[in-house]
Design a protein around this motif. Structure first.
Motif, PDB file in Angstrom:
ATOM      1  N   LYS A   1       9.709   1.932   7.657  1.00 55.82           N
ATOM      2  CA  LYS A   1       9.473   2.663   6.279  1.00 55.82           C
ATOM      3  C   LYS A   1      10.012   3.883   5.922  1.00 55.82           C
ATOM      4  CE  LYS A   1       7.775   0.234   3.431  1.00 55.82           C
ATOM      5  NZ  LYS A   1       8.321  -0.662   2.705  1.00 55.82           N
ATOM      6  N   LYS A   2      11.120   3.851   5.316  1.00 51.42           N
ATOM      7  CA  LYS A   2      11.749   5.080   5.254  1.00 51.42           C
ATOM      8  C   LYS A   2      11.010   6.102   4.444  1.00 51.42           C
ATOM      9  CE  LYS A   2      14.013   4.242   0.709  1.00 51.42           C
ATOM     10  NZ  LYS A   2      13.507   2.810   0.530  1.00 51.42           N
ATOM     11  N   GLU A   3       9.991   5.591   3.730  1.00 50.89           N
ATOM     12  CA  GLU A   3       8.762   6.716   2.996  1.00 50.89           C
ATOM     13  C   GLU A   3       8.045   7.395   3.973  1.00 50.89           C
ATOM     14  OE1 GLU A   3       9.377   3.354   2.858  1.00 50.89           O
ATOM     15  OE2 GLU A   3       9.448   2.775   0.467  1.00 50.89           O
TER      16      GLU A   3
ATOM     17  N   PHE B   1       0.881  -1.458  -0.086  1.00 52.15           N
ATOM     18  CA  PHE B   1      -0.084  -0.053   0.120  1.00 52.15           C
ATOM     19  C   PHE B   1       0.834   1.233   0.102  1.00 52.15           C
ATOM     20  CE2 PHE B   1      -1.827   3.137   2.794  1.00 52.15           C
ATOM     21  CZ  PHE B   1      -2.979   3.639   1.915  1.00 52.15           C
ATOM     22  N   ILE B   2       1.954   1.297   0.845  1.00 49.29           N
ATOM     23  CA  ILE B   2       2.805   2.547   0.835  1.00 49.29           C
ATOM     24  C   ILE B   2       3.598   2.582  -0.384  1.00 49.29           C
ATOM     25  CG2 ILE B   2       4.759   3.567   1.996  1.00 49.29           C
ATOM     26  CD1 ILE B   2       3.656   2.280   4.637  1.00 49.29           C
ATOM     27  N   ARG B   3       4.043   1.650  -0.991  1.00 47.63           N
ATOM     28  CA  ARG B   3       4.846   1.721  -2.353  1.00 47.63           C
ATOM     29  C   ARG B   3       3.812   2.424  -3.494  1.00 47.63           C
ATOM     30  NH1 ARG B   3       6.767  -3.264  -0.435  1.00 47.63           N
ATOM     31  NH2 ARG B   3       5.300  -4.236  -1.912  1.00 47.63           N
ATOM     32  N   GLU B   4       2.580   1.688  -3.451  1.00 48.88           N
ATOM     33  CA  GLU B   4       1.791   2.102  -4.417  1.00 48.88           C
ATOM     34  C   GLU B   4       1.447   3.648  -4.241  1.00 48.88           C
ATOM     35  OE1 GLU B   4       0.699   0.731  -7.241  1.00 48.88           O
ATOM     36  OE2 GLU B   4       2.206  -0.978  -6.871  1.00 48.88           O
ATOM     37  N   ALA B   5       1.342   4.065  -2.963  1.00 45.09           N
ATOM     38  CA  ALA B   5       0.589   5.532  -2.608  1.00 45.09           C
ATOM     39  C   ALA B   5       1.836   6.302  -3.133  1.00 45.09           C
ATOM     40  CB  ALA B   5       0.550   5.543  -1.068  1.00 45.09           C
ATOM     41  N   ARG B   6       3.168   6.118  -2.818  1.00 44.67           N
ATOM     42  CA  ARG B   6       4.091   6.900  -3.067  1.00 44.67           C
ATOM     43  C   ARG B   6       4.525   6.920  -4.516  1.00 44.67           C
ATOM     44  NH1 ARG B   6       9.679   7.077  -1.830  1.00 44.67           N
ATOM     45  NH2 ARG B   6       9.650   9.255  -2.631  1.00 44.67           N
ATOM     46  N   LYS B   7       4.170   5.876  -5.401  1.00 50.21           N
ATOM     47  CA  LYS B   7       4.285   5.863  -6.677  1.00 50.21           C
ATOM     48  C   LYS B   7       3.472   6.840  -7.278  1.00 50.21           C
ATOM     49  CE  LYS B   7       3.473   1.929  -8.859  1.00 50.21           C
ATOM     50  NZ  LYS B   7       3.474   0.490  -9.375  1.00 50.21           N
ATOM     51  N   HIS B   8       2.111   7.024  -6.877  1.00 46.57           N
ATOM     52  CA  HIS B   8       1.276   7.687  -7.592  1.00 46.57           C
ATOM     53  C   HIS B   8       1.198   9.164  -6.768  1.00 46.57           C
ATOM     54  CE1 HIS B   8      -0.236   3.986  -8.763  1.00 46.57           C
ATOM     55  NE2 HIS B   8      -0.791   4.431  -9.642  1.00 46.57           N
ATOM     56  N   GLY B   9       2.026   9.548  -6.023  1.00 44.16           N
ATOM     57  CA  GLY B   9       2.232  10.925  -5.421  1.00 44.16           C
ATOM     58  C   GLY B   9       1.303  11.119  -4.446  1.00 44.16           C
ATOM     59  N   ILE B  10       0.857  10.255  -3.692  1.00 41.66           N
ATOM     60  CA  ILE B  10       0.115  10.167  -2.405  1.00 41.66           C
ATOM     61  C   ILE B  10       1.003  10.828  -1.301  1.00 41.66           C
ATOM     62  CG2 ILE B  10      -1.692   9.048  -1.085  1.00 41.66           C
ATOM     63  CD1 ILE B  10      -2.696   9.571  -3.827  1.00 41.66           C
ATOM     64  N   ARG B  11       0.392  11.596  -0.601  1.00 39.08           N
ATOM     65  CA  ARG B  11       1.157  12.064   0.841  1.00 39.08           C
ATOM     66  C   ARG B  11       0.484  12.007   1.735  1.00 39.08           C
ATOM     67  NH1 ARG B  11       4.674  16.212   0.522  1.00 39.08           N
ATOM     68  NH2 ARG B  11       5.192  15.096   2.647  1.00 39.08           N
ATOM     69  N   CYS B  12      -0.669  11.866   2.169  1.00 38.11           N
ATOM     70  CA  CYS B  12      -1.288  11.558   3.254  1.00 38.11           C
ATOM     71  C   CYS B  12      -2.464  10.350   3.145  1.00 38.11           C
ATOM     72  CB  CYS B  12      -2.148  12.952   3.968  1.00 38.11           C
ATOM     73  SG  CYS B  12      -2.553  12.803   5.434  1.00 38.11           S
TER      74      CYS B  12
ATOM     75  N   ALA C   1      -6.958   3.895  14.407  1.00 37.67           N
ATOM     76  CA  ALA C   1      -6.339   4.004  12.930  1.00 37.67           C
ATOM     77  C   ALA C   1      -5.348   5.205  13.161  1.00 37.67           C
ATOM     78  CB  ALA C   1      -7.333   4.846  12.150  1.00 37.67           C
ATOM     79  N   LEU C   2      -4.313   5.396  12.195  1.00 37.79           N
ATOM     80  CA  LEU C   2      -3.241   6.300  12.126  1.00 37.79           C
ATOM     81  C   LEU C   2      -3.422   6.995  11.063  1.00 37.79           C
ATOM     82  CD1 LEU C   2      -0.259   3.994  13.063  1.00 37.79           C
ATOM     83  CD2 LEU C   2      -1.461   5.628  14.674  1.00 37.79           C
ATOM     84  N   ILE C   3      -3.119   8.351  11.090  1.00 35.99           N
ATOM     85  CA  ILE C   3      -2.908   9.417   9.961  1.00 35.99           C
ATOM     86  C   ILE C   3      -1.338   9.341   9.642  1.00 35.99           C
ATOM     87  CG2 ILE C   3      -3.594  11.569   8.879  1.00 35.99           C
ATOM     88  CD1 ILE C   3      -5.932   9.822   9.818  1.00 35.99           C
ATOM     89  N   VAL C   4      -1.252   8.998   8.460  1.00 37.08           N
ATOM     90  CA  VAL C   4       0.436   8.947   7.989  1.00 37.08           C
ATOM     91  C   VAL C   4       0.801   9.805   6.817  1.00 37.08           C
ATOM     92  CG1 VAL C   4       2.087   7.170   7.318  1.00 37.08           C
ATOM     93  CG2 VAL C   4       0.107   6.359   8.712  1.00 37.08           C
ATOM     94  N   LEU C   5       2.026  10.687   7.180  1.00 37.75           N
ATOM     95  CA  LEU C   5       2.474  11.313   6.221  1.00 37.75           C
ATOM     96  C   LEU C   5       3.667  10.757   5.222  1.00 37.75           C
ATOM     97  CD1 LEU C   5       2.350  14.435   4.860  1.00 37.75           C
ATOM     98  CD2 LEU C   5       4.199  14.967   6.639  1.00 37.75           C
ATOM     99  N   LEU C   6       3.692  10.844   4.359  1.00 37.80           N
ATOM    100  CA  LEU C   6       4.641  10.090   3.217  1.00 37.80           C
ATOM    101  C   LEU C   6       5.621  11.144   2.548  1.00 37.80           C
ATOM    102  CD1 LEU C   6       2.617   7.320   1.377  1.00 37.80           C
ATOM    103  CD2 LEU C   6       3.604   7.204   3.819  1.00 37.80           C
ATOM    104  N   GLN C   7       6.911  10.603   2.392  1.00 35.45           N
ATOM    105  CA  GLN C   7       7.813  11.589   1.632  1.00 35.45           C
ATOM    106  C   GLN C   7       7.247  11.912   0.332  1.00 35.45           C
ATOM    107  OE1 GLN C   7      11.362   9.442   1.070  1.00 35.45           O
ATOM    108  NE2 GLN C   7      12.067  10.043   3.180  1.00 35.45           N
ATOM    109  N   PRO C   8       7.508  12.938  -0.152  1.00 36.31           N
ATOM    110  CA  PRO C   8       6.991  13.351  -1.694  1.00 36.31           C
ATOM    111  C   PRO C   8       7.858  12.289  -2.821  1.00 36.31           C
ATOM    112  CG  PRO C   8       8.028  15.085  -0.640  1.00 36.31           C
ATOM    113  CD  PRO C   8       8.316  14.139   0.497  1.00 36.31           C
ATOM    114  N   ALA C   9       7.236  12.126  -3.698  1.00 33.52           N
ATOM    115  CA  ALA C   9       7.571  10.884  -4.691  1.00 33.52           C
ATOM    116  C   ALA C   9       8.684  11.790  -5.573  1.00 33.52           C
ATOM    117  CB  ALA C   9       6.465  10.652  -5.795  1.00 33.52           C
ATOM    118  N   GLY C  10       9.590  10.970  -5.931  1.00 32.20           N
ATOM    119  CA  GLY C  10      10.784  11.546  -6.708  1.00 32.20           C
ATOM    120  C   GLY C  10      12.126  11.241  -6.092  1.00 32.20           C
TER     121      GLY C  10
END
Length: 213
Positions: free
Chosen positions: A186-188, A146-157, A204-213
């Motif tokens: 997860k470093k992302e 889920f995290i890999r796919e989210a980052r690949k599509h530019g998802i942040r939160c 539940a948790l609200i998670v902030l991910l690194q920007p894609a790129g």
């Protein structure tokens, strides 16, 4: 050599010669009849099948055989090994969580304003995953994917629903603590906070991910 002593002997010799000649004539006639019959049968067969044309020899087209593409087995093994090492069930996350009432997390270098904004809802939740009912290994793989796919599509939160553990033996939130541990590894993941009551609260948790790129 036959010696003829009397007329009677002569007659017997003559009769034997005639008999021999007759037998020879019959054999010859039978051989001729068989030859004619064979010829007639052959002519009948040829007449029935008609003229026969020999088949032309056609050149066989060479078949193109494409070699199968090599399967990157070693690369797959390496990726699987990295994935397995990236999120371990044995990782102790307790020392990295902020010891507040919400047990939030922010990676070193991320300011406390980030977690405050997450709690306020400054980042819109773009996707979520519900891990309810999954076994530990299934939940770990699902969360990583889920995290890999989210980052690949530019998802942040994103929101990760792990449940409150009320259905677990002893009502211990096993999956909740595991999810905390996996996310920290997860470093992302830059930061996460417990969700608001309307968004799942302690389940539940609200998670902030690194920007894609």
């Amino acid at each position: 050599m036959v010696t003829v002593k009397s007329l009677a002997d002569l007659k017997q010799v003559k009769k034997a010669i005639e008999t021999q000649a007759k037998l020879e004539a019959e054999r010859k006639a039978e051989a001729e009849r068989l030859a004619r019959q064979n010829t007639a049968d052959k002519d009948l067969f040829l007449k029935a099948v008609g003229r026969v044309q020999p088949l032309a020899v056609q050149a066989k087209a060479p078949l193109k055989t494409e070699k199968p593409k090599p399967v990157p087995v070693q690369r797959q093994r390496d990726e699987q090994a990295v994935l397995s090492e990236a999120i371990s069930d044995e990782f102790d996350v307790s020392t990295l969580l902020d010891a507040d009432e919400h047990m939030s997390f922010r990676r070193p270098g991320i300011g406390p304003d980030v977690t405050r904004k997450l709690r306020r809802g400054d980042w819109a939740i773009q996707r979520e995953i519900d891990l309810h009912g999954l076994r530990t290994d299934e939940a770990r793989e699902a969360l990583g994917q889920f995290i890999r796919e989210a980052r690949k599509h530019g998802i942040r939160c994103v929101r990760v629903v792990h449940g409150k553990g009320l259905g677990s033996p002893g009502k211990t939130p096993v999956l909740k603590s595991r999810v905390h541990s996996w996310l920290v590894q997860k470093k992302e993941v830059l930061a996460f906070v417990q969700a608001k009551p309307a968004e799942g609260g302690a389940g539940a948790l609200i998670v902030l991910l690194q920007p894609a790129g």
